[in-house]
Design a protein around this motif. Sequence first.
Motif, PDB file in Angstrom:
ATOM      1  N   PRO A   1      14.395  -8.907 -12.062  1.00  0.00           N
ATOM      2  CA  PRO A   1      15.325  -7.641 -11.978  1.00  0.00           C
ATOM      3  C   PRO A   1      15.705  -7.658 -13.624  1.00  0.00           C
ATOM      4  CG  PRO A   1      15.894  -9.194 -10.420  1.00  0.00           C
ATOM      5  CD  PRO A   1      14.691  -9.937 -10.990  1.00  0.00           C
ATOM      6  N   LYS A   2      15.762  -8.511 -14.112  1.00  0.00           N
ATOM      7  CA  LYS A   2      16.209  -8.399 -15.813  1.00  0.00           C
ATOM      8  C   LYS A   2      15.217  -7.275 -16.430  1.00  0.00           C
ATOM      9  CE  LYS A   2      18.366 -12.557 -16.463  1.00  0.00           C
ATOM     10  NZ  LYS A   2      18.113 -13.974 -17.271  1.00  0.00           N
ATOM     11  N   ASP A   3      13.909  -7.234 -15.690  1.00  0.00           N
ATOM     12  CA  ASP A   3      12.819  -6.226 -16.538  1.00  0.00           C
ATOM     13  C   ASP A   3      12.946  -4.979 -15.776  1.00  0.00           C
ATOM     14  OD1 ASP A   3      11.640  -8.444 -17.900  1.00  0.00           O
ATOM     15  OD2 ASP A   3      10.526  -9.120 -16.197  1.00  0.00           O
ATOM     16  N   GLY A   4      13.904  -4.671 -14.977  1.00  0.00           N
ATOM     17  CA  GLY A   4      14.100  -3.412 -14.269  1.00  0.00           C
ATOM     18  C   GLY A   4      13.411  -3.214 -13.023  1.00  0.00           C
ATOM     19  N   TYR A   5      12.852  -4.568 -12.276  1.00  0.00           N
ATOM     20  CA  TYR A   5      12.208  -4.408 -11.281  1.00  0.00           C
ATOM     21  C   TYR A   5      13.061  -4.996  -9.989  1.00  0.00           C
ATOM     22  CZ  TYR A   5       8.252  -3.786 -14.239  1.00  0.00           C
ATOM     23  OH  TYR A   5       7.166  -3.226 -15.406  1.00  0.00           O
ATOM     24  N   THR A   6      13.754  -3.970  -9.338  1.00  0.00           N
ATOM     25  CA  THR A   6      14.989  -4.427  -8.401  1.00  0.00           C
ATOM     26  C   THR A   6      14.388  -4.138  -6.925  1.00  0.00           C
ATOM     27  OG1 THR A   6      15.907  -2.195  -9.026  1.00  0.00           O
ATOM     28  CG2 THR A   6      16.750  -4.211 -10.336  1.00  0.00           C
ATOM     29  N   VAL A   7      13.480  -3.375  -6.906  1.00  0.00           N
ATOM     30  CA  VAL A   7      13.095  -2.804  -5.562  1.00  0.00           C
ATOM     31  C   VAL A   7      12.140  -3.712  -4.967  1.00  0.00           C
ATOM     32  CG1 VAL A   7      12.225  -0.917  -4.126  1.00  0.00           C
ATOM     33  CG2 VAL A   7      13.546  -0.581  -6.155  1.00  0.00           C
ATOM     34  N   VAL A   8      12.264  -4.155  -3.692  1.00  0.00           N
ATOM     35  CA  VAL A   8      11.333  -5.121  -2.901  1.00  0.00           C
ATOM     36  C   VAL A   8      10.281  -4.080  -2.167  1.00  0.00           C
ATOM     37  CG1 VAL A   8      11.216  -6.641  -1.155  1.00  0.00           C
ATOM     38  CG2 VAL A   8      13.189  -6.807  -2.391  1.00  0.00           C
ATOM     39  N   CYS A   9       9.041  -4.477  -2.426  1.00  0.00           N
ATOM     40  CA  CYS A   9       7.897  -3.965  -2.108  1.00  0.00           C
ATOM     41  C   CYS A   9       7.090  -4.466  -1.205  1.00  0.00           C
ATOM     42  CB  CYS A   9       6.932  -3.242  -2.900  1.00  0.00           C
ATOM     43  SG  CYS A   9       5.667  -2.175  -2.565  1.00  0.00           S
ATOM     44  N   THR A  10       6.610  -3.973   0.083  1.00  0.00           N
ATOM     45  CA  THR A  10       5.574  -4.625   0.944  1.00  0.00           C
ATOM     46  C   THR A  10       4.631  -3.614   1.217  1.00  0.00           C
ATOM     47  OG1 THR A  10       5.468  -5.976   3.039  1.00  0.00           O
ATOM     48  CG2 THR A  10       6.844  -4.066   3.333  1.00  0.00           C
ATOM     49  N   THR A  11       3.535  -4.198   1.823  1.00  0.00           N
ATOM     50  CA  THR A  11       2.434  -3.388   2.137  1.00  0.00           C
ATOM     51  C   THR A  11       1.827  -3.556   3.550  1.00  0.00           C
ATOM     52  OG1 THR A  11       0.712  -5.321   1.601  1.00  0.00           O
ATOM     53  CG2 THR A  11       1.527  -3.572  -0.312  1.00  0.00           C
ATOM     54  N   TYR A  12       1.313  -2.473   4.020  1.00  0.00           N
ATOM     55  CA  TYR A  12       1.030  -2.540   5.514  1.00  0.00           C
ATOM     56  C   TYR A  12      -0.281  -1.550   5.765  1.00  0.00           C
ATOM     57  CZ  TYR A  12       3.940   1.828   5.593  1.00  0.00           C
ATOM     58  OH  TYR A  12       4.473   2.996   5.347  1.00  0.00           O
TER      59      TYR A  12
ATOM     60  N   GLN B   1      14.112  -1.592  -0.101  1.00  0.00           N
ATOM     61  CA  GLN B   1      13.015  -1.906   0.075  1.00  0.00           C
ATOM     62  C   GLN B   1      12.315  -0.657   0.361  1.00  0.00           C
ATOM     63  OE1 GLN B   1      12.405  -5.830   2.474  1.00  0.00           O
ATOM     64  NE2 GLN B   1      13.555  -4.621   3.769  1.00  0.00           N
ATOM     65  N   ILE B   2      10.849  -0.736  -0.086  1.00  0.00           N
ATOM     66  CA  ILE B   2       9.898   0.413   0.135  1.00  0.00           C
ATOM     67  C   ILE B   2       8.612  -0.287   0.825  1.00  0.00           C
ATOM     68  CG2 ILE B   2      10.642   1.660  -1.566  1.00  0.00           C
ATOM     69  CD1 ILE B   2       8.137   0.986  -3.181  1.00  0.00           C
ATOM     70  N   GLY B   3       7.809   0.627   1.584  1.00  0.00           N
ATOM     71  CA  GLY B   3       6.598   0.176   2.045  1.00  0.00           C
ATOM     72  C   GLY B   3       5.565   0.989   1.800  1.00  0.00           C
ATOM     73  N   ILE B   4       4.209   0.455   1.508  1.00  0.00           N
ATOM     74  CA  ILE B   4       3.187   1.256   0.944  1.00  0.00           C
ATOM     75  C   ILE B   4       1.918   0.861   1.884  1.00  0.00           C
ATOM     76  CG2 ILE B   4       1.617   2.017  -0.924  1.00  0.00           C
ATOM     77  CD1 ILE B   4       3.613   1.018  -2.565  1.00  0.00           C
ATOM     78  N   PRO B   5       0.970   1.821   2.572  1.00  0.00           N
ATOM     79  CA  PRO B   5      -0.129   1.422   3.067  1.00  0.00           C
ATOM     80  C   PRO B   5      -0.968   0.995   2.169  1.00  0.00           C
ATOM     81  CG  PRO B   5       1.011   3.640   4.027  1.00  0.00           C
ATOM     82  CD  PRO B   5       1.688   3.227   2.669  1.00  0.00           C
ATOM     83  N   ILE B   6      -1.995   0.377   2.536  1.00  0.00           N
ATOM     84  CA  ILE B   6      -2.884  -0.317   1.710  1.00  0.00           C
ATOM     85  C   ILE B   6      -4.253   0.471   1.384  1.00  0.00           C
ATOM     86  CG2 ILE B   6      -2.297  -2.645   2.090  1.00  0.00           C
ATOM     87  CD1 ILE B   6      -4.850  -3.134   3.750  1.00  0.00           C
ATOM     88  N   HIS B   7      -4.443   1.571   2.153  1.00  0.00           N
ATOM     89  CA  HIS B   7      -5.972   1.940   2.514  1.00  0.00           C
ATOM     90  C   HIS B   7      -6.493   2.863   1.361  1.00  0.00           C
ATOM     91  CE1 HIS B   7      -5.331   0.717   6.421  1.00  0.00           C
ATOM     92  NE2 HIS B   7      -4.287   1.285   6.711  1.00  0.00           N
ATOM     93  N   GLN B   8      -5.701   3.443   0.545  1.00  0.00           N
ATOM     94  CA  GLN B   8      -6.134   4.341  -0.406  1.00  0.00           C
ATOM     95  C   GLN B   8      -6.777   3.587  -1.796  1.00  0.00           C
ATOM     96  OE1 GLN B   8      -6.348   7.758   0.311  1.00  0.00           O
ATOM     97  NE2 GLN B   8      -4.918   7.657   1.895  1.00  0.00           N
ATOM     98  N   GLY B   9      -7.836   4.301  -2.279  1.00  0.00           N
ATOM     99  CA  GLY B   9      -8.553   3.906  -3.521  1.00  0.00           C
ATOM    100  C   GLY B   9      -8.973   4.949  -4.320  1.00  0.00           C
ATOM    101  N   TYR B  10     -10.007   4.560  -5.234  1.00  0.00           N
ATOM    102  CA  TYR B  10     -10.430   5.780  -6.103  1.00  0.00           C
ATOM    103  C   TYR B  10     -12.197   5.933  -5.629  1.00  0.00           C
ATOM    104  CZ  TYR B  10     -12.363   1.526  -8.614  1.00  0.00           C
ATOM    105  OH  TYR B  10     -13.022   0.352  -8.954  1.00  0.00           O
ATOM    106  N   ARG B  11     -12.413   5.428  -4.648  1.00  0.00           N
ATOM    107  CA  ARG B  11     -13.730   5.636  -3.808  1.00  0.00           C
ATOM    108  C   ARG B  11     -13.205   6.603  -2.334  1.00  0.00           C
ATOM    109  NH1 ARG B  11     -18.214   7.349  -5.283  1.00  0.00           N
ATOM    110  NH2 ARG B  11     -18.526   7.192  -2.905  1.00  0.00           N
ATOM    111  N   GLY B  12     -13.849   7.702  -2.244  1.00  0.00           N
ATOM    112  CA  GLY B  12     -13.508   8.425  -0.774  1.00  0.00           C
ATOM    113  C   GLY B  12     -14.256   9.553  -0.956  1.00  0.00           C
ATOM    114  N   ILE B  13     -14.285  10.327   0.232  1.00  0.00           N
ATOM    115  CA  ILE B  13     -15.157  11.592   0.405  1.00  0.00           C
ATOM    116  C   ILE B  13     -14.443  12.852  -0.051  1.00  0.00           C
ATOM    117  CG2 ILE B  13     -16.569  10.694   2.267  1.00  0.00           C
ATOM    118  CD1 ILE B  13     -14.580  11.847   4.270  1.00  0.00           C
TER     119      ILE B  13
END
Length: 847
Positions: free
Chosen positions: A711-722, A796-808
């Motif tokens: 948190p001292k570095d400014g990272y205060t939000v809890v993130c999870t993936t799904y 808290q925030i949530g992020i789906p895991i599926h995206q990347g730099y390969r795709g159609i």
Amino acid sequence: MTNGWVDMKNTDMMLIMGGNPAENHPCGFKWPVEAKRTRNAKIISVDPRFTRTSAVADLFCQIRAGTDIAFLGGVIHYALENNRIAKDYLANYTNAAFMVRSDFKLPADMDGVFSGLNAATQSYDKSTWNYAGSGGGAHPDSTTNYALGQAAHGANPPAATLPEKVEYDLTLQNPNCVFQLLKKHYSRYTPEMVERITGIPKEQFLKAAELYTSIRKDGDMKKAGTIIYAVGWTQHSFGTQIIRTAAILQLLLGNIGRAGGGVNALRGHSNIQGATDMAGLFDNLPGYLKVPTPADTSFDSWMKRITPTASKPAPWDSFNYYGNTPKFAASYLKALYGDAATKQNSWAFDYLPKVDRNYSWVQLWDDMYNGTVKGMLAFGMNGVAIGPDSKKNIDALKKADFLVVGEIYPDETSEFWKSPGITTDEMKQIQTTVYRLPCAGFAEKDGSFTNSARWVLWKNTALPTPGDCRLDQAIVAQIFLKIRELYKKDGGKFPDPVLNLTWNYSVPSSPPLAEVLKEINGKALADLEDPATKQQIKVGQQLPGFAWLKDDGTTSCGNWIYSGSFTEAGNQTARRDPSDPSGLGVHPGWGWSWPANRRVLYNRASCDVDGKPWDPSRKQVWWNEGQQKWLGHDVPDFKVDSKPKDHMGPFIMNPEGVGRLFGPLSAFADGPFSEFYEPIESPIDNPLHPQQTHNPVVKRFKTPDDKYGTPKDGYTVVCTTYRLTELYHYWTKNNPMNVQLVPEPFVEIAAEMAQEMGIAGGEKVKVSSIRGEYIAKAMVTKRIKPMMIDGKKVYQIGIPIHQGYRGIAEDEGKDARTLVNLLTPTVFDPNAYTPEFKGFLVKLEKA
């Protein structure tokens, strides 16, 4: 799973945490819905987000990601305080009555750690984590964690062993018995403490604890409750201990071994269970036999280290089925090396590699980064996208000599060298040779899947492989046959294991998988006879099951827990008889489940000490006095002729014969009871013991890419993936239909947070951890709400895991081409070595 998907229809109560089966396992979720429909079963959903599972739950609790042990510990405390426990089950089927050494200390007495911690090495001397008693020689589950440390340098295994005769107190009153230590340990997990840590309001937590433990109200033993979880539990630096806490709770409530009970893991892919069964773990051989280490100088010394002997109160009995480990190991070596494995050469024990260090997933990438690992063969594993810390994995691959990728599409790993941010000039500096092999998709192969319920199900080929695509086993076979050819031609330092490996397939260049399954099942290498039944097995015949395995070289078996899957009656995994005479969802003729086609593990515990079912309406197995043996709708998980008066424990794989509330000696790296520690990146210090916020044995890597935010570095939000229903890991982004369903990545953020920051739904946002950035559109939602964590407002925030730099092309221009796992930290659970994907710190801003 201790039970299975279909068995969930038998439950009265479901606690679903660390998983979202309505969305991630929609077909399997029909069975919890069936339990609600036919039994009026209740669902408690505990999740960082209000999910579709939560939408059909009877009670929802929003929890801070990574605080599951605090919640479960609170439920344990509530059950103990309100006498909602299975008393007879607890006294007779668990180690509650076992006495523990007087010098063992709990974290409450040791500033947040258990007795024996060496802070300098971040490891425990576990000698105090033992029972009080006499005699010795009963080795614990394994000394693998030790063996990968001191034993790698030639030291002998530790002297500490379980006592042969354990002191006990059936009144459960002695302050040094497991039960009293358990009560003391979890007494700190009060509703107030649970609220401070998890963010769940005290009143809401008490509703959940009251509802789940209500199955034991007034001593009722007929009802059963199940705990259902997925990678939301495993992907933490204390994931094993979360599951351990669930097991403690289920033992307290007498839910293990029961129809509708158990601790049930939802596997994220169709064959995750099968992969681990077949040694997809570096520290196991097939069937979960522990690997030999350099300290194991002979087959006998290896067996002495990993084979337990009974450890129990003197009047009790223990089947101690892992006492048969030499039979499993000798038969495995015979399957590997055939005639080259003899009694004279200790079954070719010297051929087996000796594991001298940690070769787990995150450690491998660190070793590649540091130049120790020179190359990688990646089949169906997109290591760059999987992470954690995808940048570190990319930087590691830049240093490798070669990379072989077997896939059906190009992926982030096979194209790591042109990942976003790498310039054309930088690409020219990368010397890694990349080989891309076109493989077959799942519909183009036969073989078996082992699902979450341990059901092994054969599938047939639906389509031919297109173009130059090859089957996986054909690629592996070609590599092996070429290596063997080179050894034959040129010799080598130690050619024997390669030259003597059995390869007796009808098509050596592409072994038929049915023949592989027959080899895994095992066969007789001499004429055999059961002395009790006089049943005979002729040389060359398939074995009926693992009870026939010998340690004298007369049987071979590639994986003892799969013995019985392909018998003289044929491929049992290909059976499709849907009948279910009991109505309990056993379906004994549908496929085959390990071990021994048994559907519910430890099912002896479904009966009282006299062998009578706790609930006659859900009768699984029972003692038949007339026949003097155990009978059942399911295969009894027990010594079939052990009389109830012999007091043999139902947990036959443990040397004690009972379930472990207390995990002695080397059962766990970080404590014989579970203790709550904060994730490595946390918004607060640990309220239980601020001076010991994190798991003391979790190690951090030291490369320039390994950074950890505060948190001292400014990272205060809890993130999870799904994960999302519409996408399958990193694969379906190559499929137009799936991309059209979810064409753009998004970040789920609380409406109140969005209002404070002036962010509207659909606007692009940047999520940053200390390791990397992720850009996506904001999905502003009320499914996540701000939480009060130890008096501090936390989002808290949530992020789906599926995206990347390969795709159609369908998602061209709609995707920032960033990886979620650029954000995640490189720390892992010290028991299972699973990375901490599910709870870390970030900051959020407009892109």
